[in-house]
Scaffold this active site. Structure first.
Site, short mmCIF file in Angstrom:
data_model
loop_
_atom_site.label_atom_id
_atom_site.label_comp_id
_atom_site.label_asym_id
_atom_site.label_seq_id
_atom_site.Cartn_x
_atom_site.Cartn_y
_atom_site.Cartn_z
N CYS A 3 -1.38 22.78 7.98
CA CYS A 3 -2.32 22.33 7.11
C CYS A 3 -1.78 20.98 8.03
O CYS A 3 -0.37 20.11 7.93
CB CYS A 3 -2.08 21.76 5.96
SG CYS A 3 -2.88 19.91 5.92
N CYS A 6 -1.27 18.04 6.39
CA CYS A 6 0.54 18.24 5.91
C CYS A 6 1.64 17.80 7.42
O CYS A 6 2.73 17.00 6.21
CB CYS A 6 1.08 19.49 5.25
SG CYS A 6 -0.45 19.21 4.10
N ASN A 85 -16.05 13.31 4.28
CA ASN A 85 -16.49 15.20 4.61
C ASN A 85 -15.97 15.93 3.86
O ASN A 85 -14.91 16.11 3.81
CB ASN A 85 -16.42 15.02 5.95
CG ASN A 85 -17.46 14.53 7.05
OD1 ASN A 85 -18.11 13.61 6.96
ND2 ASN A 85 -16.66 13.60 7.73
N THR A 93 -13.61 19.56 8.89
CA THR A 93 -12.73 19.97 10.29
C THR A 93 -11.27 20.61 9.41
O THR A 93 -10.74 21.37 10.05
CB THR A 93 -13.66 19.25 11.47
OG1 THR A 93 -12.09 17.95 10.96
CG2 THR A 93 -14.27 19.66 12.39
N HIS A 96 -7.46 18.97 4.05
CA HIS A 96 -6.77 18.32 3.96
C HIS A 96 -7.45 16.96 3.11
O HIS A 96 -7.68 16.26 4.50
CB HIS A 96 -5.37 17.65 4.36
CG HIS A 96 -4.56 17.43 3.21
ND1 HIS A 96 -2.79 17.33 3.75
CD2 HIS A 96 -4.33 16.04 3.19
CE1 HIS A 96 -2.53 16.33 2.89
NE2 HIS A 96 -2.70 15.75 2.80
N HIS A 98 -9.10 13.39 2.89
CA HIS A 98 -9.13 12.15 4.14
C HIS A 98 -10.63 11.44 3.73
O HIS A 98 -11.05 12.03 4.15
CB HIS A 98 -8.74 12.68 5.06
CG HIS A 98 -9.69 13.71 6.24
ND1 HIS A 98 -9.78 15.00 6.12
CD2 HIS A 98 -10.70 13.31 7.08
CE1 HIS A 98 -10.66 15.33 6.72
NE2 HIS A 98 -11.28 14.36 7.24
P1 AMP Z 1 -13.63 15.33 9.49
O1 AMP Z 1 -14.67 16.05 10.03
O2 AMP Z 1 -13.50 14.85 8.48
O3 AMP Z 1 -12.72 16.52 9.07
O4 AMP Z 1 -11.98 15.04 10.01
C1 AMP Z 1 -10.75 15.46 10.90
C2 AMP Z 1 -10.44 14.15 11.67
O5 AMP Z 1 -9.03 14.45 11.99
C3 AMP Z 1 -10.98 13.72 13.27
O6 AMP Z 1 -11.88 12.39 13.59
C4 AMP Z 1 -10.56 14.74 14.21
O7 AMP Z 1 -10.81 12.65 14.95
C5 AMP Z 1 -9.48 13.71 13.43
N1 AMP Z 1 -8.17 14.78 13.84
C6 AMP Z 1 -7.54 15.97 14.37
N2 AMP Z 1 -6.42 15.64 15.20
C7 AMP Z 1 -5.86 15.07 14.21
C8 AMP Z 1 -4.71 13.88 14.74
N3 AMP Z 1 -3.64 15.37 15.72
N4 AMP Z 1 -4.00 12.59 14.64
C9 AMP Z 1 -5.19 12.27 14.59
N5 AMP Z 1 -6.32 12.15 13.75
C10 AMP Z 1 -6.73 14.03 14.08
ZN ZN Z 2 -2.23 19.09 3.80
#
Ligand code: AMP
Ligand code: ZN
Length: 112
Positions: A3, A6, A85, A93, A96, A98
């Site tokens: 993850c 994580c 989301n 995407t 976990h 957020h």
């Molecule tokens: P969601 O589409 O709601 O699942 O949002 C996932 C978010 O994680 C997206 O806005 C990505 O830009 C962000 N994201 C993906 N990888 C990273 C990372 N390594 N550091 C910070 N944000 C990330």
């Molecule tokens: Zn996680």
């Protein structure tokens, strides 16, 4: 478990910290959608808000951390948006939980 968030919480993948406490971690999104775009995650792995709601106190800690981030980033006056989301239709995407905290500009009225 494989993850991404994580690993970020564990410090195995670098991130830009905004705030942390015993229950939550807040860091800047890698792909900013607004001048302020912070992700708030629980340290404990839960997939989404439905799983998070099953854990006593977890969503309260998330809300408390959103409030800390809003204060630290100076968003109280002009406002901000919080997005969670969940699942395919919302195009979640990272599986976990957020909260996206977005602010620092006038955001569009569209919700999707
Ligand atoms: P969601 O589409 O709601 O699942 O949002 C996932 C978010 O994680 C997206 O806005 C990505 O830009 C962000 N994201 C993906 N990888 C990273 C990372 N390594 N550091 C910070 N944000 C990330
Ligand atoms: Zn996680």
């Amino acid at each position: 478990m494989d993850c991404l968030f994580c690993k970020i919480v564990a410090g195995e993948i670098p991130s830009t910290k905004v705030y942390e406490d015993d229950y939550t971690y807040a860091f800047r999104d890698i792909n900013l959608q607004a001048p302020v775009h912070v992700l708030v995650v629980p340290r404990q792995h839960v997939a989404n808000v439905l799983e998070g709601a099953q854990v006593d106190g977890l969503m309260q800690h998330m809300a408390d951390t959103v409030a800390q981030v809003v204060r630290l980033e100076g968003l109280e006056k002009n406002g901000f948006r919080v997005i969670m989301n969940t699942g395919e239709d919302a195009m979640q995407t990272v599986k976990h939980l957020h909260m996206h905290v977005l602010g620092g500009r006038k955001l569009g009225i569209e919700m999707g």
